[in-house]
Design a protein around this motif. Structure first.
Motif, PDB file in Angstrom:
ATOM      1  N   ASP A 264      44.410  38.802  30.088  1.00 47.78           N
ATOM      2  CA  ASP A 264      45.255  38.393  28.967  1.00 47.78           C
ATOM      3  C   ASP A 264      46.358  37.445  29.425  1.00 47.78           C
ATOM      4  O   ASP A 264      46.725  36.507  28.706  1.00 47.78           O
ATOM      5  CB  ASP A 264      45.869  39.627  28.302  1.00 47.78           C
ATOM      6  CG  ASP A 264      44.843  40.429  27.508  1.00 47.78           C
ATOM      7  OD1 ASP A 264      43.660  40.023  27.485  1.00 47.78           O
ATOM      8  OD2 ASP A 264      45.213  41.452  26.911  1.00 47.78           O
ATOM      9  N   ILE A 265      46.880  37.681  30.610  1.00 47.21           N
ATOM     10  CA  ILE A 265      47.917  36.793  31.144  1.00 47.21           C
ATOM     11  C   ILE A 265      47.352  35.384  31.353  1.00 47.21           C
ATOM     12  O   ILE A 265      48.005  34.382  31.027  1.00 47.21           O
ATOM     13  CB  ILE A 265      48.473  37.357  32.464  1.00 47.21           C
ATOM     14  CG1 ILE A 265      49.208  38.673  32.205  1.00 47.21           C
ATOM     15  CG2 ILE A 265      49.405  36.345  33.135  1.00 47.21           C
ATOM     16  CD1 ILE A 265      49.708  39.353  33.463  1.00 47.21           C
ATOM     17  N   ILE A 266      46.152  35.302  31.891  1.00 52.02           N
ATOM     18  CA  ILE A 266      45.536  33.992  32.132  1.00 52.02           C
ATOM     19  C   ILE A 266      45.319  33.253  30.821  1.00 52.02           C
ATOM     20  O   ILE A 266      45.603  32.049  30.708  1.00 52.02           O
ATOM     21  CB  ILE A 266      44.221  34.160  32.901  1.00 52.02           C
ATOM     22  CG1 ILE A 266      44.506  34.683  34.310  1.00 52.02           C
ATOM     23  CG2 ILE A 266      43.450  32.843  32.958  1.00 52.02           C
ATOM     24  CD1 ILE A 266      43.263  35.014  35.106  1.00 52.02           C
ATOM     25  N   VAL A 267      44.840  33.961  29.796  1.00 50.68           N
ATOM     26  CA  VAL A 267      44.645  33.330  28.488  1.00 50.68           C
ATOM     27  C   VAL A 267      45.981  32.840  27.929  1.00 50.68           C
ATOM     28  O   VAL A 267      46.090  31.718  27.407  1.00 50.68           O
ATOM     29  CB  VAL A 267      43.979  34.318  27.520  1.00 50.68           C
ATOM     30  CG1 VAL A 267      43.933  33.733  26.104  1.00 50.68           C
ATOM     31  CG2 VAL A 267      42.572  34.658  27.988  1.00 50.68           C
ATOM     32  N   ALA A 268      47.016  33.661  28.051  1.00 53.13           N
ATOM     33  CA  ALA A 268      48.328  33.270  27.544  1.00 53.13           C
ATOM     34  C   ALA A 268      48.871  32.056  28.290  1.00 53.13           C
ATOM     35  O   ALA A 268      49.478  31.160  27.686  1.00 53.13           O
ATOM     36  CB  ALA A 268      49.298  34.444  27.672  1.00 53.13           C
TER      37      ALA A 268
END
Length: 297
Positions: A264-268
């Motif tokens: 999720d961090i990478i997507v954000a």
């Protein structure tokens, strides 16, 4: 009559009309060539980007495919964060929102803080650039304050405002204002002397000189500062929201870290980069329109 006939025979024969018709007909297919040239030029411009992204994704996939890898591969990011990617407009309770709403909340804070920084920064930059006295009194202070990291202002803003939202806006304001002030002052100081002489001849008052001479002449410098300021604003809000909490892309990244949701961090982060790029392009576009192409950096 005989002499007339001889003169007509000596004159060059007219060109056949068929050749003109042939040229006219042959020009019709050529009308499609500009479109084909544009498509080919666009493909040539996009091709290096596509190749570079493909190489990055391939390298990322190879390096992070091991079972003991601490970072997820692209395919794993898609699998683990597909719901987040597919439903950006999700509305939940409290901070449980889709990425669109987190980014929208961050953009609202950036819009307010950045607008204030633009107005105050241009005014102070014009003052410092035009007045030697103001430059001697204010420029050293500006040079000292601009070196303070943005997050260092957050405790003071929280103590002053007692609320996270205005504190984040203040951090954006204090971060974006310095490049706007400096670039505006440089642009004002570089106004040609001829422009000032014209203003004296026309007997422009202070407001007319500011609106008709100073701002148009310094516009390329001003928009350079505005572009730097919008980038710093976006960086500052992401960092500030990690500490103040609430709905926002910075808090979303920090909350995902606490929940060990690395995908999720990478997507954000990808969303943050794309939005930052679009903000920069927006200010650049406005600068080209306002300055009629002189601000092309």
């Amino acid at each position: 009559m005989t002499v007339t006939n001889l003169k007509l025979k000596d004159q060059p024969a007219p060109r056949p009309a068929a050749r003109v018709i042939a040229l006219t007909c042959s020009a019709k297919p050529g009308g499609h060539r500009p479109w084909l040239a544009r498509i080919a030029a666009g493909a040539a411009n996009i091709a290096p980007l596509i190749v570079t992204l493909s190489l990055i994704l391939i390298a990322w996939q190879i390096l992070c495919s091991a079972p003991d890898s601490s970072l997820p591969s692209p395919t794993r990011v898609m699998e683990e964060s597909w719901e987040l990617i597919a439903h950006p407009f999700y509305v939940g309770q409290g901070v449980d929102q889709g990425l669109f709403w987190h980014i929208a909340a961050s953009l609202q804070r950036v819009a307010v803080g950045y607008a204030l920084a633009a107005v105050v920064g241009i005014a102070l930059g014009a003052l410092v650039g035009q007045s030697q006295l103001a430059m001697r009194g204010l420029d050293p202070i500006f040079q000292v304050l601009r070196t303070v990291p943005p997050l260092a202002w957050l405790p003071l803003s929280l103590a002053a405002f007692q609320d996270g939202n205005p504190s984040a806006i203040f951090v954006i304001f204090i971060t974006a204002i310095w490049p706007i002030i400096i670039n505006t002052a440089v642009g004002i100081r570089n106004i040609p002397q001829d422009y000032q002489n014209v203003a004296k001849v026309l007997r422009l008052n202070a407001f007319e000189y500011f609106a008709k001479i100073m701002l148009p002449a310094a516009a390329p410098y001003i928009f350079t500062g505005l572009r730097i300021g919008i980038g710093l604003s976006w960086l500052a809000i992401v960092a500030a929201e990690m500490l103040i909490g609430g709905v926002g892309i910075g808090f979303f990244i920090w909350d995902a870290w606490n929940s060990s949701l690395i995908s999720d961090i990478i997507v954000a982060l990808i969303y943050v980069g794309i939005v930052g790029f679009l903000l920069d392009r927006l200010i650049a576009l406005v600068g080209r329109v306002v300055t009629r192409g002189t601000a092309t950096a």
